[in-house]
Scaffold this active site. Structure first.
Site, PDB file in Angstrom:
ATOM      1  N   ARG A  63       0.850  -1.142  -0.074  1.00  0.00           N
ATOM      2  CA  ARG A  63       0.046   0.001   0.099  1.00  0.00           C
ATOM      3  C   ARG A  63       0.937   1.163   0.117  1.00  0.00           C
ATOM      4  O   ARG A  63       0.547   2.264  -0.641  1.00  0.00           O
ATOM      5  CB  ARG A  63      -0.759   0.024   1.148  1.00  0.00           C
ATOM      6  CG  ARG A  63      -1.784   1.236   1.343  1.00  0.00           C
ATOM      7  CD  ARG A  63      -2.834   0.740   2.386  1.00  0.00           C
ATOM      8  NE  ARG A  63      -3.895   1.852   2.311  1.00  0.00           N
ATOM      9  CZ  ARG A  63      -4.170   2.369   3.440  1.00  0.00           C
ATOM     10  NH1 ARG A  63      -3.597   2.185   4.821  1.00  0.00           N
ATOM     11  NH2 ARG A  63      -5.223   3.377   3.614  1.00  0.00           N
ATOM     12  N   HIS A  67       0.400   4.468  -2.584  1.00  0.00           N
ATOM     13  CA  HIS A  67       0.065   5.787  -1.909  1.00  0.00           C
ATOM     14  C   HIS A  67       1.173   6.808  -2.232  1.00  0.00           C
ATOM     15  O   HIS A  67       1.198   8.172  -2.320  1.00  0.00           O
ATOM     16  CB  HIS A  67       0.005   5.902  -0.222  1.00  0.00           C
ATOM     17  CG  HIS A  67      -1.508   5.595   0.014  1.00  0.00           C
ATOM     18  ND1 HIS A  67      -2.166   5.710   1.117  1.00  0.00           N
ATOM     19  CD2 HIS A  67      -2.391   4.539  -0.537  1.00  0.00           C
ATOM     20  CE1 HIS A  67      -3.126   5.263   1.284  1.00  0.00           C
ATOM     21  NE2 HIS A  67      -3.588   4.573   0.244  1.00  0.00           N
ATOM     22  N   ASN A  95      -3.763   8.631   5.002  1.00  0.00           N
ATOM     23  CA  ASN A  95      -2.584   7.858   5.524  1.00  0.00           C
ATOM     24  C   ASN A  95      -2.554   7.950   7.165  1.00  0.00           C
ATOM     25  O   ASN A  95      -1.995   7.024   7.734  1.00  0.00           O
ATOM     26  CB  ASN A  95      -1.398   8.517   5.087  1.00  0.00           C
ATOM     27  CG  ASN A  95      -1.184   8.450   3.638  1.00  0.00           C
ATOM     28  OD1 ASN A  95      -1.775   7.578   2.993  1.00  0.00           O
ATOM     29  ND2 ASN A  95      -0.513   9.589   3.220  1.00  0.00           N
ATOM     30  N   HIS A 196      -5.928  -5.818  -2.378  1.00  0.00           N
ATOM     31  CA  HIS A 196      -6.929  -6.169  -1.268  1.00  0.00           C
ATOM     32  C   HIS A 196      -7.110  -7.507  -0.809  1.00  0.00           C
ATOM     33  O   HIS A 196      -8.225  -7.990  -0.387  1.00  0.00           O
ATOM     34  CB  HIS A 196      -8.459  -5.321  -1.359  1.00  0.00           C
ATOM     35  CG  HIS A 196      -8.233  -3.696  -1.150  1.00  0.00           C
ATOM     36  ND1 HIS A 196      -9.224  -2.967  -1.719  1.00  0.00           N
ATOM     37  CD2 HIS A 196      -7.058  -3.032  -0.922  1.00  0.00           C
ATOM     38  CE1 HIS A 196      -8.658  -1.800  -1.604  1.00  0.00           C
ATOM     39  NE2 HIS A 196      -7.430  -1.851  -1.054  1.00  0.00           N
TER      40      HIS A 196
HETATM   41  C1  HEM Z   1      -9.472   1.572  -5.922  1.00  0.00           C
HETATM   42  C2  HEM Z   1      -9.270   2.394  -4.806  1.00  0.00           C
HETATM   43  C3  HEM Z   1      -8.770   2.157  -3.676  1.00  0.00           C
HETATM   44  C4  HEM Z   1      -9.328   2.502  -2.412  1.00  0.00           C
HETATM   45  C5  HEM Z   1     -10.676   3.178  -2.441  1.00  0.00           C
HETATM   46  C6  HEM Z   1      -8.612   1.993  -1.462  1.00  0.00           C
HETATM   47  C7  HEM Z   1      -8.985   2.074  -0.143  1.00  0.00           C
HETATM   48  C8  HEM Z   1      -8.332   1.376   1.144  1.00  0.00           C
HETATM   49  C9  HEM Z   1      -8.869   1.219   2.571  1.00  0.00           C
HETATM   50  C10 HEM Z   1      -9.937   2.326   3.050  1.00  0.00           C
HETATM   51  C11 HEM Z   1      -8.108   0.597   3.211  1.00  0.00           C
HETATM   52  C12 HEM Z   1      -8.017   0.348   4.693  1.00  0.00           C
HETATM   53  C13 HEM Z   1      -7.209   1.577   5.408  1.00  0.00           C
HETATM   54  C14 HEM Z   1      -7.798   1.356   6.986  1.00  0.00           C
HETATM   55  O1  HEM Z   1      -8.802   1.066   7.269  1.00  0.00           O
HETATM   56  O2  HEM Z   1      -6.792   1.924   7.640  1.00  0.00           O
HETATM   57  C15 HEM Z   1      -7.050  -0.186   2.233  1.00  0.00           C
HETATM   58  C16 HEM Z   1      -5.995  -0.840   2.682  1.00  0.00           C
HETATM   59  C17 HEM Z   1      -5.079  -1.370   2.006  1.00  0.00           C
HETATM   60  N1  HEM Z   1      -5.194  -1.250   0.370  1.00  0.00           N
HETATM   61 FE1  HEM Z   1      -6.233  -0.010  -0.521  1.00  0.00          FE
HETATM   62  N2  HEM Z   1      -7.699   1.349  -1.802  1.00  0.00           N
HETATM   63  C18 HEM Z   1      -7.391   1.241  -3.175  1.00  0.00           C
HETATM   64  C19 HEM Z   1      -6.667   0.710  -3.929  1.00  0.00           C
HETATM   65  C20 HEM Z   1      -5.398   0.061  -3.668  1.00  0.00           C
HETATM   66  C21 HEM Z   1      -4.436  -0.130  -4.395  1.00  0.00           C
HETATM   67  C22 HEM Z   1      -4.432   0.006  -5.900  1.00  0.00           C
HETATM   68  C23 HEM Z   1      -3.439  -1.284  -3.632  1.00  0.00           C
HETATM   69  C24 HEM Z   1      -2.391  -1.609  -4.159  1.00  0.00           C
HETATM   70  C25 HEM Z   1      -2.015  -2.229  -5.440  1.00  0.00           C
HETATM   71  C26 HEM Z   1      -4.303  -1.202  -2.463  1.00  0.00           C
HETATM   72  C27 HEM Z   1      -3.666  -1.743  -1.433  1.00  0.00           C
HETATM   73  C28 HEM Z   1      -4.040  -2.049  -0.075  1.00  0.00           C
HETATM   74  C29 HEM Z   1      -3.569  -2.828   0.871  1.00  0.00           C
HETATM   75  C30 HEM Z   1      -2.545  -3.711   0.755  1.00  0.00           C
HETATM   76  C31 HEM Z   1      -4.059  -2.519   2.096  1.00  0.00           C
HETATM   77  C32 HEM Z   1      -3.937  -3.162   3.506  1.00  0.00           C
HETATM   78  C33 HEM Z   1      -3.016  -2.288   3.983  1.00  0.00           C
HETATM   79  C34 HEM Z   1      -2.638  -3.176   5.465  1.00  0.00           C
HETATM   80  O3  HEM Z   1      -3.200  -4.104   6.106  1.00  0.00           O
HETATM   81  O4  HEM Z   1      -1.942  -2.285   6.184  1.00  0.00           O
HETATM   82  N3  HEM Z   1      -5.259  -0.543  -2.162  1.00  0.00           N
HETATM   83  N4  HEM Z   1      -7.444   0.553   0.896  1.00  0.00           N
END
Ligand code: HEM
Ligand SMILES: *[C@@H]1O[C@H](CO)[C@@H](O)[C@H](O)[C@H]1NC(C)=O
Ligand SMILES: *[C@@H]1O[C@H](CO)[C@@H](O)[C@H](O)[C@H]1NC(C)=O
Ligand SMILES: *[C@@H]1O[C@H](CO)[C@@H](O)[C@H](O)[C@H]1NC(C)=O
Ligand SMILES: *[C@@H]1O[C@H](CO)[C@@H](O)[C@H](O)[C@H]1NC(C)=O
Ligand SMILES: *[C@@H]1O[C@H](CO)[C@@H](O)[C@H](O)[C@H]1NC(C)=O
Ligand SMILES: *[C@@H]1O[C@H](CO)[C@@H](O)[C@H](O)[C@H]1NC(C)=O
Length: 329
Positions: A63, A67, A95, A196
């Protein structure tokens, strides 16, 4: 063509072929092969130890690269601490209290500086780290070759982070618009959302789906009813549950695979923005494809990551090679 201009064209072709890899300002697969031959080994060791200690770290590191790339391009700006001259990205809405892994990057950077001082950019470290994190969590099926040669930015922007990183609450059209404004396509939205398949979300990121019954007393019809019950118990309807965690792919939590897409087919996406992919017929067709063909997803994920890794990069003499990823030199 007269002989002189023929000679001149040949000469130009020669100059182009010999010099273009250095002078074109493009990224390159072999960028550090001679200047930092152990780079991949050092990064792999750093990622593997961090993920061995904390399985979720693979997701957090993936992630971080996303970002970084969506704000000022892939320039390591996400890693900069606030200073008196600019407010950085770490405390932006998407973030703050959410992005993790800064210490892991610091450790890897320190090890790289020992072998190859002032040579490898923080932006390239994030790119390599994301690849290694997915490789660790998914195995060799989920491996791709990365382009290198990015340089580090000298500024960061909290307001750009607030505006440009997609939110899980905005409509799919808005998310797609954020991707296309970066030179990505609709397909990349579907493919990269597959990130995800690992990691966790805080209840505050999806709770609005759990208690928002419509006037007939029915819950969100795009959320599977047994998953709804589980999530309601993880995230009771009070502010104190906001930072509780739920896995983004409850079926194979820490494994990088195509189960995220199988979940979407079964109304088991956690974020509203995940399940929304099924509301667009073109995107839903891709989701169905990836739910059936893990190798197709693996190939497309690597290709989309390489595309994402090229957003707004600084090359050549632009930017700098930071010594410490948290501060401009
Ligand atoms: C398409 C639009 C996207 C949205 C709206 C989005 C939104 C989010 C949100 C809301 C979270 C949880 C954050 C939290 O609750 O603290 C999250 C986690 C995550 N996102 Fe996305 N995301 C998107 C795209 C992506 C992309 C492109 C990637 C990587 C290729 C990605 C990888 C991740 C990962 C791996 C997590 C888990 C992080 C952790 O456990 O520390 N996301 N995302
Ligand atoms: C291991 O992971 C925990 C939880 O994330 C963290 O607090 C700790 O600093 C990590 N230890 C090492 C040696 O990386
Ligand atoms: C790379 O690693 C090898 C051992 O694995 C070591 O002998 C060599 O000095 C290292 N090279 C650099 C440039 O650090
Ligand atoms: C979606 O984008 C439109 C057009 O830019 C904007 O007016 C609207 O406020 C956005 N919606 C959300 C929920 O962000
Ligand atoms: C409420 O949700 C049910 C199914 O979840 C749906 O059939 C019905 O049309 C919805 N009613 C309203 C007013 O949105
Ligand atoms: C999705 O639904 C199908 C058919 O109901 C079922 O066989 C499968 O196990 C479900 N998959 C997941 C990931 O829940
Ligand atoms: C599904 O995958 C095949 C390749 O296996 C591809 O030709 C086709 O266009 C894909 N369909 C969609 C909707 O993505």
């Amino acid at each position: 063509m007269d002989p002189n201009s023929y000679t001149h064209s040949l000469f130009s072709l020669f100059v182009f072929l010999v010099l273009s890899p250095l002078a074109s300002g493009q990224l390159d697969y072999k960028f550090y092969d001679s200047t930092c031959p152990n780079l991949t080994k050092i990064v792999r060791y750093g990622v593997w130890s961090a993920v061995y200690n904390d399985t979720r770290m693979a997701a957090s590191l993936l992630r971080l690269h996303f970002h970084d790339c969506f704000v000022n391009g892939c320039d390591g700006s996400v890693l900069l601490d606030d200073t008196s001259t600019f407010i950085g990205e770490k405390n932006s809405g998407p973030n703050r209290n959410s992005v993790r892994g800064y210490e892991v990057i610091d450790d890897i950077k320190a090890n790289i500086e020992k072998s190859c001082p002032s040579t490898v950019s923080c932006a390239d470290i994030l790119t390599l780290v994301a690849r290694e994190a997915v490789f660790y969590a998914g195995g060799s099926t989920y491996y791709w070759t990365v382009l290198l040669g990015r340089r580090d930015g000298t500024t960061a922007s909290q307001s750009a982070a607030n505006q440009q990183i997609p939110s899980p609450f905005e409509p799919l059209e808005n998310i797609t618009a954020k991707f296309t404004s970066k030179g990505l396509e609709m397909k990349d939205v579907v493919v990269l959302s597959g990130g995800h398949t690992i990691g966790f979300a805080q209840c505050s990121s999806f709770k609005q789906r759990l208690f928002n019954f419509n006037s007939s007393g029915n819950p969100d019809p795009t959320l599977d009813s047994s998953l709804l019950k589980n999530l309601q118990s993880t995230c009771p309807n009070q502010d104190s549950s906001n930072s509780n965690l739920a896995p983004l792919d409850p079926v194979t939590i820490n494994k990088f695979d195509n189960v995220y897409y199988k979940n979407l087919v079964n109304n088991s996406g956690i974020l509203q923005s995940d399940q929304a992919l099924m509301g667009d017929s073109n995107m839903a067709a891709m989701v169905n494809n990836y739910s059936k063909y893990p190798y197709l997803f693996a190939k497309d994920f690597g290709a989309s990551m390489v595309k994402m890794g090229q957003i707004g990069v600084l090359t050549g003499k632009d930017g700098e090679i930071r010594k410490n990823c948290r501060v401009v030199n």
